[in-house]
Structure formats: structure tokens, C-alpha cells
Design an enzyme around this catalytic site. Structure first.
Site, short mmCIF file in Angstrom:
data_model
loop_
_atom_site.label_atom_id
_atom_site.label_comp_id
_atom_site.label_asym_id
_atom_site.label_seq_id
_atom_site.Cartn_x
_atom_site.Cartn_y
_atom_site.Cartn_z
N LYS A 175 0.86 -1.18 0.00
CA LYS A 175 0.00 0.00 0.00
C LYS A 175 0.90 1.23 0.00
O LYS A 175 1.50 1.60 1.00
CB LYS A 175 -0.92 0.00 1.23
CG LYS A 175 -2.02 1.06 1.07
CD LYS A 175 -2.05 1.96 2.24
CE LYS A 175 -2.04 3.38 2.34
NZ LYS A 175 -1.97 4.35 1.35
N GLU A 250 9.59 2.17 10.81
CA GLU A 250 10.63 3.18 10.58
C GLU A 250 9.93 4.53 10.54
O GLU A 250 9.08 4.76 9.68
CB GLU A 250 11.37 2.91 9.26
CG GLU A 250 12.37 1.78 9.34
CD GLU A 250 13.44 1.98 10.41
OE1 GLU A 250 13.72 3.14 10.78
OE2 GLU A 250 13.97 0.97 10.90
N CYS A 284 13.62 11.35 6.05
CA CYS A 284 13.58 11.00 7.48
C CYS A 284 14.96 11.21 8.09
O CYS A 284 15.08 11.45 9.29
CB CYS A 284 13.13 9.57 7.66
SG CYS A 284 14.07 8.43 6.67
N GLU A 385 9.82 16.93 14.80
CA GLU A 385 10.13 16.77 13.39
C GLU A 385 9.27 17.73 12.56
O GLU A 385 8.05 17.75 12.72
CB GLU A 385 9.86 15.33 12.94
CG GLU A 385 10.30 15.08 11.51
CD GLU A 385 9.92 13.68 11.01
OE1 GLU A 385 8.77 13.27 11.21
OE2 GLU A 385 10.79 13.03 10.41
#
Ligand code: NAP
Length: 485
Positions: A175, A250, A284, A385
């Protein structure tokens, strides 16, 4: 009329049950739609899981080197389309064409690397304590694996999940992120054209909540590999571990680069610009905190601002453009929101800080690469973040203070240091709380043949990529055989 891309289930390209679609829009030119993708729901995800479950025993029974051959063929097909597939990635995600090409090449390398693993799935033969007993281990696939991926590496991440899962004998339901589903589609298409048996690979697009939830809750699914935000990853973890499904997460980062006073400051500024701003800071592993020793802080700040002001922001298809747009309106809004938060918290804006407007900038979601000086560890800009081109500079008195600052966040994905001091570099390697450690290199920029993953709240579960990837997608069986009665 733009093209309609279908799901891939049981070896067929199919419409979703509702027959609804959603558009894939170019963030550098929102008037351009790359195509429409299936707005699938739970039923479509379930059908894909069932197809994968049906295909799994025969796929697992095939010799692993033969499974690898499908990956080699798919790599070849993708390579023959490198230019087109890379341009599509730039148009759906926004990163520059050289970055997109680098990523598609990486996906090709990943397919080849794991194709080779078909003939290299090492296990152990270990001496027994007993006479005439022979002991060894086997690797067995887990079954059906659900793979859920983000938009920022729309080719490499699907490749680095699909390839090891498949070569190990699992069947997969993929997906992709709704913001960039075409790049993963191209890999699935290549696997289809390579002749991979029906049901071994399945691809279902649609909203994460509807498709993702149905996938991870399907009883046939024995493992979930997820890359994306902490919020979604942690919620998935709660759901799947109740069923004892193996899970790999992750997630986010707040990655530091420490610059010590012995560093070449021009070089350090290049490392920071690359780590913080390339791919619009949407990695990331992007650097979002520079931790700089006091005696070189002002000189480095000057060089950094000068280099950052020269960066060319624009449509990533244009030659010479170094920084593309934010991926969508929501990400742009998040970037601008954090810029306001940082200003209100007292950080000093020294470069950028605004949405770019006028000319081509009005067509997309462009933002200036932004630097804040005078950031202190308690500020939100130092802790949360952003996932955009926003770098905060923190001043440090000495090496121990630098380590305290670098480790003083809940994340632990990547970290780097710029220094020629061997002792400090080794201390950094030993003490830094990060899964990926780079020396005199940006925090971002990983290679497919080495393990990848973070610590603390950035990651959970086993490593991806390199030889370690097979550990997640296989279960060890131990055999004790007495060869005399
Ligand atoms: P996201 O919003 O968490 O989405 C990731 C994937 O999860 C997408 O496919 C999304 O589908 C799906 N999803 C959303 N809600 C779901 C649900 N309830 N159940 C199951 N699946 C669901 O993350 P993103 O915005 O795409 O990516 C940015 C984040 O990824 C950043 O935090 C970044 O740090 C992280 N990231 C981490 C790594 C790493 O290796 N550590 C690498 C790249 C990115 P939709 O697209 O349809 O919403």
C-alpha cells in the site's frame, strides 16, 4: 482525460469495488494531474490479502534462486525506463530529477541485490554436544506481509520492502502513500511483466485509514513493515502486536550534525546544506539541528547563510534547480507553522522563512530554505520533526555539551559529526543515540547494501536493507538430526 491506474490483485489490474478514484497531483504545478488511482476500501485490501494467501505456499516452495530471477528481470525492465520513471517521480513527489534518478537507480540496485540473495540465504551449521547429531538452521518465510510506505522515497522504500520479502518466499500486499503512488506502481508493473506468478505481489492504493487498517487486521497477514510518521506507526503497533504479528516501524527523526571547532568550515557548511535542504528537507534522515562549537559558530553561520541563499528553488524538472517544492499544501502549512512557532519561541530567523510566490512559484508549494540561529534545546523547533527545509542552529560550549544536546531528543534515526579529531569522532560513534552514524558526511544518504534503521522513538523492530533485511522477513527453524539409530 488523464490515465487511470488500477490496483494489482491476483495477477490482474483491477478497479476498486467502489470504482472511485483520487488524483495524483504535481506539487510543483498543481494544475497537472499525473493520473487517477483507485480509492480502495477495506474490501479491496481484503481481496488482495486473500490472493496473497492463496499464492504463498507455491511461491515459498519455489527454489529461492528462481524467486530471485523475477527480481533481476524486474530490475532490467525498470532500468530500461529509468528516464521516464524518474521524471514521473519528480512530477508526483517534487524532488529534483537528479535526485529522482538516483532513487530509481537505487530501487534497481535493491532488486538486483535481493535477487542475488535468492542464492545466498545463509543459515548456520553448528556442532552438536551429542555424538552423530548434526544441527543446522533453516530460514522460512512468514507468509503474507503487508507493506505500508510513505511518499518521500516512493520508489526506494517500496523496493527495499518488497524485494527481501519476496525473495524470502513471502507474498506481499503493498500500500503506497496516496501522495505518490505511481513510483511504486512502476515497480509492481515491472514485476508483473517479469512474469511473477499471480497473487505473489499485490498493490492496493487508497486512504491509509481505510486500506492500511484493513490490511494489518487481516488474519492472513503475518508481518507488517511500515515506514511513515510516529503517530500512524505507533497506532499500527498497538493493533498488530495483539495478534502477535511481526512488525517493523521506521518513523521520524530530529537528526543532528555536530560541528567541532577543528572542522573545515566551508566543508561543514556544505554538509549542512546538503543534509538539511536537499529533497526539500523531506528525508527522514534530513539534518534539522546543527550543534556548533562556540568558537566557530559565527563564522560557520555566515558561510551557511551565504550558501543557502544561493540555492535554486523551483520545479525539479528544470536543470539547475536544487530544491523542489513541499509535497503538498498540508506539508507546506506544517513548515510555515513551525517557522512561526520558532519565531515566537525566540529563535532568530537568519535566512528564508517564507513561502515563495510569483511566476512559477504560484503554481506549486514552494518555500525558502530556512535557518534559525539561537535555538535552545527546549524549543519545539529543536525537539519536533518538521519534515521540511528548516534548520535550527544550537551553540555548544564543548564536546560533552554537544553530546548532551545531540542525544537530548526522543528520536534517534541518524546523526553526523564534522571533525578531524579522531578521539572525538570515536567518542561520538560510541555515545550518539542513533541507528545511522556518519562522519564528515551529511546525516542523509544511505546505501542499499547496509542495514538501515534508528533507535529510540524513530524505529521499532529489525533493520531494513542489507543482509539484515532477511531477518525480518524470515523465521529461523532449528534442525537436530541424528544420522544413526
Ligand atoms: P504517514 O502519514 O504516517 O503515512 C505513511 C503511510 O501510512 C502512507 O501509506 C499512509 O497512507 C499510511 N497510513 C496513514 N494512516 C494509516 C492508518 N491509520 N493505518 C495504516 N496506514 C496508514 O507518513 P508520511 O507523511 O507518508 O511520511 C512522512 C513520515 O515518514 C515522516 O515522519 C518521516 O520521518 C517518516 N519516514 C521515515 C523513514 C524511516 O526510514 N525512518 C523513511 C521515510 C519517511 P496515505 O498516504 O493514504 O495517508
Amino acid at each position: 482525460m488523464t490515465e487511470v491506474y488500477r490496483n494489482y490483485v491476483a495477477g490482474q489490474w483491477v478497479d476498486c469495488k467502489s470504482r472511485k478514484t483520487f488524483p495524483n497531483t504535481n506539487p510543483a504545478n498543481t494544475a497537472e494531474t499525473l493520473g487517477h488511482f483507485q480509492a480502495s476500501g477495506a474490501e479491496d485490501a481484503q481481496a488482495a490479502c486473500e490472493a496473497a494467501a492463496k499464492a504463498q505456499p507455491a511461491w515459498a516452495a519455489a527454489p529461492a534462486p528462481r524467486r530471485g530471477e523475477f527480481l533481476f528481470k524486474a530490475a532490467e525492465l525498470l532500468e530500461s525506463r529509468l528516464q521516464k520513471v524518474s521524471e514521473e517521480m519528480t512530477r508526483e513527489e517534487g524532488k529534483t530529477l537528479p535526485e529522482a534518478k538516483g532513487e530509481v537507480k537505487r530501487a534497481i540496485n535493491i532488486l538486483r541485490y535481493f535477487g542475488g540473495e535468492g542464492a545466498r540465504q545463509f543459515s548456520y551449521q553448528i556442532p552438536s554436544e551429542r555424538e552423530k547429531v548434526f544441527c543446522y538452521t533453516l530460514r522460512k518465510p512468514l507468509g503474507v506481509v503487508a507493506l505500508i510506505t510513505p511518499w518521500n522515497f516512493p520508489s526506494a522504500i517500496p523496493a527495499w520492502k518488497m524485494a527481501p520479502a519476496l525473495v524470502a518466499g513471502n507474498t506481499v500486499v503493498m500500500k503506497p502513500a496516496s501522495l505518490a503512488p505511481l513510483s511504486a506502481y512502476r515497480i509492481v508493473e515491472a514485476l508483473h511483466e517479469a512474469g511473477i506468478p499471480a497473487g505473489v505481489v499485490n498493490y492496493v492504493t487508497g486512504a491509509g485509514g481505510a486500506v492500511g487498517n484493513a490490511l494489518v487486521e487481516h488474519p492472513a497477514v503475518r508481518a507488517v513493515s511500515f515506514t511513515g510518521s510516529c503517530e500512524v506507526g505507533n497506532a499500527l503497533y498497538e493493533k498488530v502486536t495483539r495478534r502477535r504479528v511481526r512488525v517493523q516501524l521506521e518513523m521520524g527523526g530530529k537528526n543532528p550534525t555536530v560541528v567541532l571547532k577543528d572542522a573545515d568550515l566551508d566543508y561543514a557548511a556544505d554538509v549542512l546544506v546538503n543534509g538539511a535542504f536537499f529533497s526539500t528537507g523531506q528525508k527522514c534522515t534530513a539534518c534539522s539541528r546543527a550543534i556548533i562549537e562556540k568558537s566557530v559558530y559565527e563564522s560557520l553561520l555566515e558561510k551557511l547563510v551565504a550558501k543557502t541563499r544561493k540555492l535554486k528553488v523551483g520545479n525539479g524538472l528544470e536543470p539547475g534547480v536544487e530544491i523542489g517544492p513541499a509535497v503538498d499544501a498540508a506539508q507546506l502549512e506544517t513548515d510555515l507553522k513551525y517557522i512561526e512557532i520558532a519565531k515566537n519561541e525566540g529563535a532568530k530567523l537568519v535566512c528564508g522563512g517564507k513561502r515563495l510566490t510569483g511566476g512559477i512559484y504560484d503554481l506549486g508549494y514552494f518555500i525558502e530554505p530556512t535557518i534559525f540561529a539561537g535555538v535552545t534545546p527546549g524549543m519545539r523547533i529543536a525537539q519536533e520533526e518538521v519534515f521540511g527545509p528548516v534548520l535550527g542552529l544550537l551553540v555548544t560550549n564543548d564536546f560533552d555539551d554537544a553530546m548532551r544536546l545531540a542525544n537530548g531528543v526522543r528520536f534517534g534515526l541518524s546523526a553526523s559529526i564534522v571533525s578531524r579529531d579522531l578521539t572525538r569522532v570515536h567518542e561520538f560513534i560510541n555515545r550518539i543515540e542513533a541507528g545511522l552514524i556518519t562522519i564528515n558526511l551529511p546525516t542523509a544518504g544511505v546505501e542499499y547494501q547496509l542495514p538501515f534503521g534508528g533507535t529510540k522513538e524513530s524505529s521499532f523492530g529489525m533493520r531494513e536493507q542489507g543482509p539484515a533485511a532477511l531477518d525480518f522477513y524470515t523465521e529461523t527453524r532449528t534442525v537436530y538430526m541424528r544420522y544413526a539409530q
